[in-house]
Scaffold this motif. Sequence first.
Motif, PDB file in Angstrom:
ATOM      1  N   UNK A 255       0.720  -1.247   0.040  1.00 41.92           N
ATOM      2  CA  UNK A 255      -0.015  -0.008   0.053  1.00 41.92           C
ATOM      3  C   UNK A 255       1.036   1.223  -0.027  1.00 41.92           C
ATOM      4  N   UNK A 256       0.389   2.313  -0.390  1.00 43.27           N
ATOM      5  CA  UNK A 256       0.967   3.612  -0.712  1.00 43.27           C
ATOM      6  C   UNK A 256       0.538   4.510   0.274  1.00 43.27           C
ATOM      7  N   UNK A 257       0.986   4.488   1.482  1.00 42.70           N
ATOM      8  CA  UNK A 257       0.612   5.325   2.434  1.00 42.70           C
ATOM      9  C   UNK A 257       1.757   5.846   3.453  1.00 42.70           C
ATOM     10  N   UNK A 263       3.836  11.170  11.254  1.00 46.89           N
ATOM     11  CA  UNK A 263       2.613  11.905  12.189  1.00 46.89           C
ATOM     12  C   UNK A 263       2.162  10.677  13.065  1.00 46.89           C
ATOM     13  N   UNK A 264       1.957   9.683  12.826  1.00 47.47           N
ATOM     14  CA  UNK A 264       1.690   8.596  13.916  1.00 47.47           C
ATOM     15  C   UNK A 264       2.773   8.492  14.761  1.00 47.47           C
ATOM     16  N   UNK A 265       4.136   8.334  14.248  1.00 50.04           N
ATOM     17  CA  UNK A 265       5.191   8.287  15.261  1.00 50.04           C
ATOM     18  C   UNK A 265       5.408   9.209  16.249  1.00 50.04           C
ATOM     19  N   UNK A 266       5.066  10.553  15.916  1.00 51.72           N
ATOM     20  CA  UNK A 266       4.855  11.610  17.015  1.00 51.72           C
ATOM     21  C   UNK A 266       3.741  11.458  17.895  1.00 51.72           C
ATOM     22  N   UNK A 267       2.788  10.568  17.587  1.00 49.29           N
ATOM     23  CA  UNK A 267       1.694  10.542  18.525  1.00 49.29           C
ATOM     24  C   UNK A 267       1.685   9.189  19.391  1.00 49.29           C
ATOM     25  N   UNK A 268       2.652   8.322  19.165  1.00 46.94           N
ATOM     26  CA  UNK A 268       2.728   7.045  20.078  1.00 46.94           C
ATOM     27  C   UNK A 268       3.329   7.480  21.348  1.00 46.94           C
ATOM     28  N   UNK A 285      11.127 -10.107  13.415  1.00 49.33           N
ATOM     29  CA  UNK A 285      10.578  -8.988  13.162  1.00 49.33           C
ATOM     30  C   UNK A 285      11.519  -7.673  12.771  1.00 49.33           C
ATOM     31  N   UNK A 286      11.372  -6.870  12.402  1.00 48.69           N
ATOM     32  CA  UNK A 286      12.245  -5.740  12.018  1.00 48.69           C
ATOM     33  C   UNK A 286      12.153  -4.457  12.833  1.00 48.69           C
ATOM     34  N   UNK A 287      12.816  -4.546  13.764  1.00 52.71           N
ATOM     35  CA  UNK A 287      12.694  -3.528  14.985  1.00 52.71           C
ATOM     36  C   UNK A 287      12.971  -2.245  14.436  1.00 52.71           C
ATOM     37  N   UNK A 288      13.737  -2.204  13.250  1.00 51.54           N
ATOM     38  CA  UNK A 288      14.057  -0.896  12.850  1.00 51.54           C
ATOM     39  C   UNK A 288      12.821   0.135  12.227  1.00 51.54           C
ATOM     40  N   UNK A 289      11.578  -0.550  12.098  1.00 50.63           N
ATOM     41  CA  UNK A 289      10.536   0.276  11.593  1.00 50.63           C
ATOM     42  C   UNK A 289      10.047   1.185  12.785  1.00 50.63           C
ATOM     43  N   UNK A 533       5.474  -2.815   7.276  1.00 57.06           N
ATOM     44  CA  UNK A 533       6.078  -3.684   6.268  1.00 57.06           C
ATOM     45  C   UNK A 533       7.518  -3.957   6.798  1.00 57.06           C
ATOM     46  N   UNK A 534       8.269  -4.919   6.397  1.00 60.08           N
ATOM     47  CA  UNK A 534       9.460  -5.333   6.965  1.00 60.08           C
ATOM     48  C   UNK A 534      10.730  -5.057   6.533  1.00 60.08           C
ATOM     49  N   UNK A 535      10.462  -4.083   5.328  1.00 58.41           N
ATOM     50  CA  UNK A 535      11.507  -3.392   4.785  1.00 58.41           C
ATOM     51  C   UNK A 535      11.267  -1.905   4.763  1.00 58.41           C
ATOM     52  N   UNK A 536      11.326  -1.227   5.977  1.00 56.91           N
ATOM     53  CA  UNK A 536      10.713   0.077   6.127  1.00 56.91           C
ATOM     54  C   UNK A 536      11.588   1.090   5.270  1.00 56.91           C
ATOM     55  N   UNK A 537      12.799   0.888   4.884  1.00 59.00           N
ATOM     56  CA  UNK A 537      13.690   1.601   3.770  1.00 59.00           C
ATOM     57  C   UNK A 537      13.030   1.645   2.486  1.00 59.00           C
ATOM     58  N   UNK A 538      12.190   0.634   2.404  1.00 55.83           N
ATOM     59  CA  UNK A 538      11.505   0.558   0.839  1.00 55.83           C
ATOM     60  C   UNK A 538      10.158   1.056   1.040  1.00 55.83           C
ATOM     61  N   UNK A 539       9.390   0.879   1.793  1.00 55.10           N
ATOM     62  CA  UNK A 539       8.067   1.303   2.406  1.00 55.10           C
ATOM     63  C   UNK A 539       7.685   0.869   3.919  1.00 55.10           C
ATOM     64  N   UNK A 540       6.832   1.638   4.294  1.00 58.49           N
ATOM     65  CA  UNK A 540       6.469   1.502   5.610  1.00 58.49           C
ATOM     66  C   UNK A 540       5.202   0.590   5.985  1.00 58.49           C
ATOM     67  N   UNK A 541       4.151   0.648   5.063  1.00 58.56           N
ATOM     68  CA  UNK A 541       3.229   0.003   5.151  1.00 58.56           C
ATOM     69  C   UNK A 541       2.810  -1.351   4.274  1.00 58.56           C
ATOM     70  N   UNK A 542       2.001  -2.185   4.676  1.00 62.47           N
ATOM     71  CA  UNK A 542       1.689  -3.615   3.824  1.00 62.47           C
ATOM     72  C   UNK A 542       0.061  -3.871   4.321  1.00 62.47           C
ATOM     73  N   UNK A 543      -0.261  -4.480   3.257  1.00 64.39           N
ATOM     74  CA  UNK A 543      -1.734  -4.972   3.368  1.00 64.39           C
ATOM     75  C   UNK A 543      -1.496  -6.364   4.177  1.00 64.39           C
ATOM     76  N   UNK A 544      -2.372  -6.787   5.009  1.00 62.44           N
ATOM     77  CA  UNK A 544      -2.608  -7.952   5.569  1.00 62.44           C
ATOM     78  C   UNK A 544      -3.913  -8.459   6.074  1.00 62.44           C
ATOM     79  N   UNK A 545      -3.958  -9.768   6.141  1.00 59.90           N
ATOM     80  CA  UNK A 545      -5.283 -10.448   6.312  1.00 59.90           C
ATOM     81  C   UNK A 545      -5.367 -11.969   6.644  1.00 59.90           C
ATOM     82  N   UNK A 546      -6.536 -12.460   6.530  1.00 64.53           N
ATOM     83  CA  UNK A 546      -6.892 -13.840   7.001  1.00 64.53           C
ATOM     84  C   UNK A 546      -6.657 -14.127   8.426  1.00 64.53           C
TER      85      UNK A 546
END
Length: 820
Positions: A255-257, A263-268, A285-289, A533-546
Amino acid sequence: MARAPRNRPHFHVEGGGQAEPYTSPRLVITGLPPARVRAAHAQKLERAVGAAVAEARRKLAARDDAVAEGEKGFYLEFEIPAAERAAVEGLENRPAAIELVAVRPVDIGDETVTATVFVPERSAEFFSRKITAYRDENTKTGRPKNEALVARIEDIRLAVVRSLFTDDLALFPRAGQPAWWEVWIRDGRIEAFRHVAQRLNVALKDHAISFPERDVVLALATEEVMARLVENTDAIAELRLAKDTPTLFLEMRPVEQADWAGDLVDRVDGPGALAPAVCILDSGANRAHPLIEPGLEAADQHAYDDSWGVGDSAFWNGHGTSMAGVALYGDLEAALSHGDDVELRHRLETVKILPPVGQNDPELYGAITELGVGKAEAYAPRRRRVFCLAVTSEVGLGRGRPSSWSAAIDQLCYGGGDRRRLMVLAAGNLRGDIEVDAYLDRNDLEEVESPAQAWNPLVVGAYTDKIAIAHPDYAGWEPVAPAGDLSPASRTSGIWERQWPIRPDVVFEGGNFAHDGANPASAIDDLQLITTHYRPHMRLFETFGDTSAAAALGSNLAAGVLAARPELWPETVRGLLVHSAEWTPAMRARFDAAGTQVQKMAMLRRYGWGVPDLNRAVWSATDDATLMVEDVLLPFRRDGSAIKTRNMNLHQLPWPRDELLALGDQDVELRMTLSYFVEPNPGERGWTRRHRYASHSLRFAVKRSLESLQQFRQRINRAAEAEEEGQIGVAAGGDDWVLGPIRDRGSIHSDIWRGSAAALADRDAIGVFPVSGWWKEKPGLQRWDRPARYALLVSVRAPGANIDIYTPIANQLVIPIPAA
């Protein structure tokens, strides 16, 4: 009329059950055995057992003493009519040291069941003598001696390796083909087995799983070498195929968001030092996210094999990091889209139980899970936590029968009786294309995956409310599942045999699929959850389900209950999630359309008890009060050489009787949930009375409005007697319960009574009573004197009544009433 707000804590009652002497009668097997021509049947069996024993003695004489260990003996395989399968218990004889070791599962349509026993050489003539006495002697009543057993035997033969194989025979290795076997070892014989395996150059895995009567190890051997192991040791009880490395259903689209992440990091607001944890057993897990880092300390990352590292990998599509995002935040879409601060009330721990790349040799995943749990606990032994496992296997499923992995999960939860653990498991996903026309039919036919046969964890399936498709690429597409119904990939226990637990227990959001009317359905982004997403240097979010996403949401909610009520037992937290669950309107419509108990059971095995809610799990209201009772009873006692049932607990809870009477005929609800953990005793020995899987079972019953306490006690005893005879759920029958007899499966039971407030006013006593298990049936294992603890959750609900039922309960318990 508006409902009262949920702003009052549930009542917590520790103990309080009045122990009362109670005994359910022992089961007496009734019914005549199959009609036989006595002399001819005896002659047939004498020839069969004679040939088998002669061949066994020949093999024993040829046994290599430089290789062999243990008592000399052999295995006999018996055929018994499937309708008489309870007779397998009669094949075992403790004075003669004859042990029933394996019973092959019966498939639909099978006319016979095969049971295998180990016979020491000193007892070689035991069955011959039984058959001779059947032929020549009568009892005092004029019946043939030993008729109950001998007349139920169809055939006898010397057992071979296949006789001990209790998986599907289609999985049995081809001749000459080396395979990894799960070898189930008889009690106290694992070292002898290791010695013999070493002398025969049989490779064994280092780790073993131990149960009360069995140890399980993995051995690499052909059928021919396995036969030599069987012939040279008395150790082997049962053989299964070692299962492959579990596979995961991971159809995830990016996903592209990423612009919203900062913004969310600042509110956590990160978790406090005493916050409970969700411990994820997965691919790391990738703790660097930036969104994972606030909730995951570097020291809280572990790996089964230290050489693997603790980070996530592309091989598993970053599955562990996706689990971490949902377990920490829930569906990230909500956290990203609103501007409020996000308080993290629990932290994360991760244990990497999947290799970074590829699939290793098969492993005992029960042992891997045990070691992973141990690593997290060793680092932070006093931390409260919920373990989350979404790794599943579809190999070797058996309509609810336990695997070594699921039994190890049960043992971890039971914790030896003194260290209980709370675990959340995924039910597993359908694989391959999702066909729209097969929706729900295929879900009901494809069973929950291993290790979710386990009784003690909370098993989570997936439902969905996601039906809105906005992306222009999917204009004209339709969602597969309607809002509030089962997620298209979620598995169920619809085809399980009736004695096994309800699976899933509950369901959480798992996303939806969509279709264009011409092709198989797809898991499009609009209908999935958002996670890290497990590669935050490439993108930060991913879709997930099931069911992976659903299990992560389940662990998130369980951690929320732990954070709010850290004093509660794991059994209680599990119970609260089920107790707070409700069926969606779509699910309720299907239940309402179910006209029979069989149809209701099908719905229960599809949806469990519905969708849990954190507010309902933690908070009461003035018109909806919940009591949480944590108590212990002693289910069994020794009486000479026999073990008998000992106590039931009678709970007379603080009851808003006057307030209910004032409501008269107005409709109210009583919700009851009983949650407890069992000690497992696996091993495919027919699951008959003596060889039950569970250490014990508990049931609840509620006094009826026109019933005296003495009549109530008598009803409980009759119900327990019926349970001993195999009539499950008698105590729950009738009387306006929604589920009634079908609720009593596994180790958590929940039901709803609906009726008038006046009738509920006199339902002021609850009985919790034991029914049999292997603690009672196997006195030699010395477990009969163990206590059984349980959580009993009771909610009185008067929706729309404009009456306060919370305060009268608080006054009786002398509990301060929170300000409105």
